[in-house]
Scaffold this motif. Sequence first.
Motif, short mmCIF file in Angstrom:
data_model
loop_
_atom_site.label_atom_id
_atom_site.label_comp_id
_atom_site.label_asym_id
_atom_site.label_seq_id
_atom_site.Cartn_x
_atom_site.Cartn_y
_atom_site.Cartn_z
N HIS A 177 44.90 47.54 36.80
CA HIS A 177 44.00 48.58 37.28
C HIS A 177 42.95 48.84 36.20
CE1 HIS A 177 47.48 49.55 39.89
NE2 HIS A 177 46.60 50.08 40.71
N ALA A 178 41.70 48.79 36.56
CA ALA A 178 40.64 49.22 35.65
C ALA A 178 40.50 50.73 35.84
CB ALA A 178 39.32 48.51 35.97
N ALA A 179 41.24 51.49 35.03
CA ALA A 179 41.41 52.93 35.29
C ALA A 179 40.10 53.71 35.25
CB ALA A 179 42.40 53.51 34.29
N ASP A 180 39.14 53.24 34.48
CA ASP A 180 37.88 53.98 34.36
C ASP A 180 37.06 53.96 35.66
OD1 ASP A 180 38.21 54.72 31.64
OD2 ASP A 180 37.58 52.72 31.01
N VAL A 181 37.28 52.94 36.49
CA VAL A 181 36.53 52.84 37.75
C VAL A 181 37.43 53.01 38.97
CG1 VAL A 181 34.71 51.41 36.75
CG2 VAL A 181 36.69 50.31 37.79
N GLU A 182 38.74 53.18 38.76
CA GLU A 182 39.70 53.31 39.85
C GLU A 182 39.38 54.52 40.73
OE1 GLU A 182 43.29 52.80 42.11
OE2 GLU A 182 42.22 51.46 40.78
N GLY A 183 39.21 54.26 42.03
CA GLY A 183 38.99 55.33 42.99
C GLY A 183 37.54 55.79 43.14
N LEU A 184 36.64 55.22 42.35
CA LEU A 184 35.25 55.68 42.38
C LEU A 184 34.39 54.94 43.40
CD1 LEU A 184 34.54 56.13 38.54
CD2 LEU A 184 35.23 57.86 40.21
N CYS A 185 34.84 53.76 43.84
CA CYS A 185 34.10 52.96 44.83
C CYS A 185 32.67 52.68 44.38
CB CYS A 185 34.07 53.66 46.20
SG CYS A 185 35.69 53.91 46.94
N LYS A 186 32.50 52.49 43.09
CA LYS A 186 31.15 52.23 42.55
C LYS A 186 31.01 50.83 41.98
CE LYS A 186 30.02 57.07 41.58
NZ LYS A 186 29.65 58.07 40.53
N GLY A 187 31.92 49.96 42.37
CA GLY A 187 31.85 48.58 41.92
C GLY A 187 32.93 48.24 40.91
N ILE A 188 33.30 46.98 40.89
CA ILE A 188 34.35 46.50 40.00
C ILE A 188 33.84 46.38 38.57
CG2 ILE A 188 35.46 45.23 41.88
CD1 ILE A 188 34.29 42.64 40.61
N ASP A 189 34.77 46.28 37.63
CA ASP A 189 34.42 45.99 36.23
C ASP A 189 34.26 44.48 36.13
OD1 ASP A 189 34.39 45.44 33.49
OD2 ASP A 189 35.76 47.09 33.01
N GLN A 190 33.03 44.02 36.31
CA GLN A 190 32.79 42.58 36.40
C GLN A 190 33.14 41.85 35.11
OE1 GLN A 190 29.14 41.20 38.22
NE2 GLN A 190 28.89 43.11 39.39
N GLU A 191 32.88 42.47 33.98
CA GLU A 191 33.17 41.82 32.71
C GLU A 191 34.67 41.63 32.53
OE1 GLU A 191 32.13 42.23 27.95
OE2 GLU A 191 31.30 43.68 29.36
N LEU A 192 35.46 42.64 32.92
CA LEU A 192 36.91 42.52 32.81
C LEU A 192 37.42 41.41 33.73
CD1 LEU A 192 39.70 43.43 31.85
CD2 LEU A 192 39.62 45.27 33.57
N VAL A 193 36.92 41.36 34.95
CA VAL A 193 37.35 40.32 35.89
C VAL A 193 37.02 38.93 35.34
CG1 VAL A 193 36.94 39.33 38.18
CG2 VAL A 193 37.25 41.79 37.93
N ARG A 194 35.83 38.81 34.76
CA ARG A 194 35.44 37.51 34.20
C ARG A 194 36.38 37.11 33.06
NH1 ARG A 194 30.70 38.83 32.97
NH2 ARG A 194 29.56 37.99 34.76
N LYS A 195 36.69 38.06 32.21
CA LYS A 195 37.59 37.78 31.08
C LYS A 195 39.00 37.44 31.58
CE LYS A 195 34.97 38.39 27.44
NZ LYS A 195 34.70 37.23 26.52
N LEU A 196 39.48 38.18 32.57
CA LEU A 196 40.80 37.87 33.12
C LEU A 196 40.84 36.44 33.66
CD1 LEU A 196 41.63 41.21 34.99
CD2 LEU A 196 42.72 40.35 32.90
N GLY A 197 39.75 36.03 34.29
CA GLY A 197 39.68 34.66 34.80
C GLY A 197 39.80 33.63 33.69
N GLU A 198 39.30 33.97 32.51
CA GLU A 198 39.39 33.06 31.36
C GLU A 198 40.78 33.09 30.73
OE1 GLU A 198 36.41 34.30 28.61
OE2 GLU A 198 34.75 33.95 29.99
#
Length: 255
Positions: A177-198
């Motif tokens: 869970h990206a807690a800082d954006v959880e529940g806000l419906c303002k878009g995913i943490d794209q940088e975190l997703v990219r890093k997780l993919g790596e």
Amino acid sequence: MTRFNACIDLHNGQVKQIVGGSLTDTDPDSLRTNFVSKETPAYYGQLYKKHNITRAHVIKLGPNNDAAAKEALASWPGGLQVGGGISVENAQEWIDLGANKVIITSYLFPDAKFSLDRLKRLSETVGKDKLVVDVSCRRKDDKWIVAMNKWQTMTDMEVNKETLDMLSQYCSEFLVHAADVEGLCKGIDQELVRKLGEWVTIPTTYAGGGNNISDLELVDRLSNGKVDLTFGSALDIFGGSSVKFDDCVEWNSKH
């Protein structure tokens, strides 16, 4: 390929969608709730079973949720994961109650410090294949730090390739869970997703900020198909208006 994975978030025995960063023990007035369902936990379990939405997670947010979690698990024995208050003492009990896997966070961090011994004991108790490590995190400068205790307490663990490689020796899946954006419906943490993919080498589900069906395609592209996505507050079955559950089911059926 990125898939849609579902959730059942429980708070005081009800299915709810909550702004992640607002959940505290000290200030109940700070809680920001996006949605309280009129449906039972079993309703959602049966819905996910009907559409074969595997790897859905039931999360107990605080006390008074055990009965609701048991109801959800009974609606699809062996089909749902459960997390929230899981420890080496009760993990096998939840597996016996029908959980496909148990999800663990806070137990691994006594006094907010990571305990490899606890992780090893838990992995040995239920088996690596039955264990999901929740590395939900908050941003701190240019890093992501694992947060526990309803995402209020920062631990001593940074989310990076080294720690994920170490954790993956003892579990079969990650939930992030990206807690800082959880529940806000303002878009995913794209940088975190990219890093997780790596970084990740085992199945991984990302949650936080998703607000459009196109986010599935975005996560697939950013992570090279290594990370799956959960929608919460944006989803129509949770009172949202920007993502339809039926569209998520269709996505999974085509990918």
